[in-house]
Design an enzyme around this catalytic site. Sequence first.
Site, mmCIF file in Angstrom:
data_model
loop_
_atom_site.group_PDB
_atom_site.id
_atom_site.type_symbol
_atom_site.label_atom_id
_atom_site.label_comp_id
_atom_site.label_asym_id
_atom_site.label_seq_id
_atom_site.Cartn_x
_atom_site.Cartn_y
_atom_site.Cartn_z
ATOM 1 N N TRP B 102 0.817 -1.224 0.000
ATOM 2 C CA TRP B 102 0.000 0.000 0.000
ATOM 3 C C TRP B 102 0.844 1.264 0.000
ATOM 4 O O TRP B 102 0.426 2.290 -0.548
ATOM 5 C CB TRP B 102 -1.016 -0.037 1.142
ATOM 6 N N ASP B 172 -1.214 6.675 6.095
ATOM 7 C CA ASP B 172 -2.334 5.835 5.671
ATOM 8 C C ASP B 172 -2.511 4.789 6.761
ATOM 9 O O ASP B 172 -1.714 3.865 6.901
ATOM 10 C CB ASP B 172 -2.021 5.173 4.325
ATOM 11 N N LYS B 196 -12.165 -1.609 7.618
ATOM 12 C CA LYS B 196 -11.434 -2.582 8.429
ATOM 13 C C LYS B 196 -11.935 -2.506 9.878
ATOM 14 O O LYS B 196 -12.588 -3.407 10.359
ATOM 15 C CB LYS B 196 -9.932 -2.298 8.398
#
Lengths: 361, 361
Positions: B102, B172, B196
Amino acid sequence: MTRAFNFSAGPAALPEPVLRQVQEELLEWRGERASVMEVSHRGKAFVACAAEAERDLRELAGVPDDYAVLFLQGGATLLAALLPMNLAGPEAGADYVLTGHWGEKALDNARVSLRARVAASAKADGYDHVPDPAGWDLDPDAAYVHITSNETIHGVEFRQVPDTGDVPLVVDASSNLLSEPLDVRRFGVIYGGAQKNLGPSGLAVAIVRRDLLGRHGRLLPPIFELLNQVKNDSMFNTPPTFAWYVLGLVLKWMKAEGGLAALGERNRRKAERLYAVIDGSGGFYRNPVRPEARSRMNVPFTLPDPALDPVFLKEAEAASLVGLKGHRAVGGMRASIYNAMPEAGVAALADFMADFARRHG
Amino acid sequence: MTRAFNFSAGPAALPEPVLRQVQEELLEWRGERASVMEVSHRGKAFVACAAEAERDLRELAGVPDDYAVLFLQGGATLLAALLPMNLAGPEAGADYVLTGHWGEKALDNARVSLRARVAASAKADGYDHVPDPAGWDLDPDAAYVHITSNETIHGVEFRQVPDTGDVPLVVDASSNLLSEPLDVRRFGVIYGGAQKNLGPSGLAVAIVRRDLLGRHGRLLPPIFELLNQVKNDSMFNTPPTFAWYVLGLVLKWMKAEGGLAALGERNRRKAERLYAVIDGSGGFYRNPVRPEARSRMNVPFTLPDPALDPVFLKEAEAASLVGLKGHRAVGGMRASIYNAMPEAGVAALADFMADFARRHG
């Protein structure tokens, strides 16, 4: 409590059978032993659900194979910014036809990315009509022509698809998408938020002629590149799975109701009924839009005195008619009567309006 | 049917009491005589619901007033592209520290907008650790330093907040946001998808130091300008109302569970339990991440032979343990154990893993 008839402009009423199914299977969906909200977008069950929604949308709207169907986040507004950079390079021209608030916003979001200009506008007349296409100042070299097929705030709707020749027509159809039959081939891009006729907010649909994408010659962040979403079946990043699932149920409901032809007829009848009350009220109610451009989806109207507005709203709520307050930009009332609004709801509103006019006129 | 323990990486398990409340009030919400999906985002009821969610998030995370809290569409990936253009001009530098997939993606989405560079990377080691901050090649003039606080695929988590001096730290935190107490003041921007620890997919949260916005000097489409969302309480365009509402319920559940301190303790215990099984399996299970960087949220592990993978998955499903298939980039299994995964679920998985190893080892 009982559910009211909800005339909200969006997010808007959903078909009650859809909501009941969502409620029924909220904790356990399709044998997954989990909520649809909890399963991976890359798992078999959700991938199948997503593909079903695309198939049903293609069937309902008659979308040819050379058009991609995308399910995206960000709403029509994000697409209004992304489409210009995906359809042409920075030196290209693009013609915008303005028939209300949302056309202006689309133009605002395009200006940075290419040479966007106003080809026609009804602003000087308070957005009460669609300018005659014969008078549009079109650039034959433009990358596209942009229209807003239904202006949610001003209640102005294109009742005919304008002919833009070889220049692709890009249409923000947020508030009348799939409300009647359409000929997809007349368009380069059809896009819109789902939260009027198709589902909850948080999901936008785009129907895009495939050959228009990927020719802009720009360096874009990968997440801005719509071709990446096409190549990844709208799962280039995690999609809004719940909204997509609900939209899929709405599409199945639309098919069960008879498809776009039946819905289009019903929507026409609903709108005619409300405009008849307005026009038959002896001037008590007024709708400023020229009859040939009146929206079948959003019916704005004013009362003879703004002091009556709160009275109207209060009495309407008592009669189980909610979401009628007009947009602050135009004032008065607005009845949004998308696919999911039953004719019984419109009949109840029409009767209420006639009675209210008698009592207060 | 009964609900299984769901170890999906995201969309992921939600607290069951939250799902039950959603189910209960799906058709009629807060006296609105409509579903929460059907009411206007500008109506009193939804505005109050949205404000409650912000208040609860601020309380849970201790967000100071000089930070804005945004609820946005597009996911962390869209923010990875929008933040660079909102935080600095095109000539500015930005330092990216890569600890997995990511981080690479965030860098890809930043490159077009400014001079993004890699200040440190664990790629050469297969992303099995967090590079020691003492060795980061930081540019003191960079507009920001970007990290991914938890790499969902590689299972690598920052266990300490790196000190980047006067250069704002942009993180992030998609997969560990609000999973333990945090000191917001250590960050310039904290952003992440909700799907999540916090809610359904289709919603991203950003906590942004207000003074960092609006200084980039660029011409941006208005919908790209995060300051417009700050000024409009995240309603510059129609927000994903249902996802926002569910996130609000999850935040209330988190408060009822004891807040971030209690959840952090529980999450620590859950992770320790799984790593203990892996490390105590005599090499049957392997996790490649160095112990000090092992994720508390995503526990990837491999079996001694990939031929056992489908057996493991099938037996796990029979034991009501689902969503364990690893990401294709690293193979094997992955147990995602976010806030909503109860300790009983982790205990069941730990027992199953120990038993499976005994039978197949």
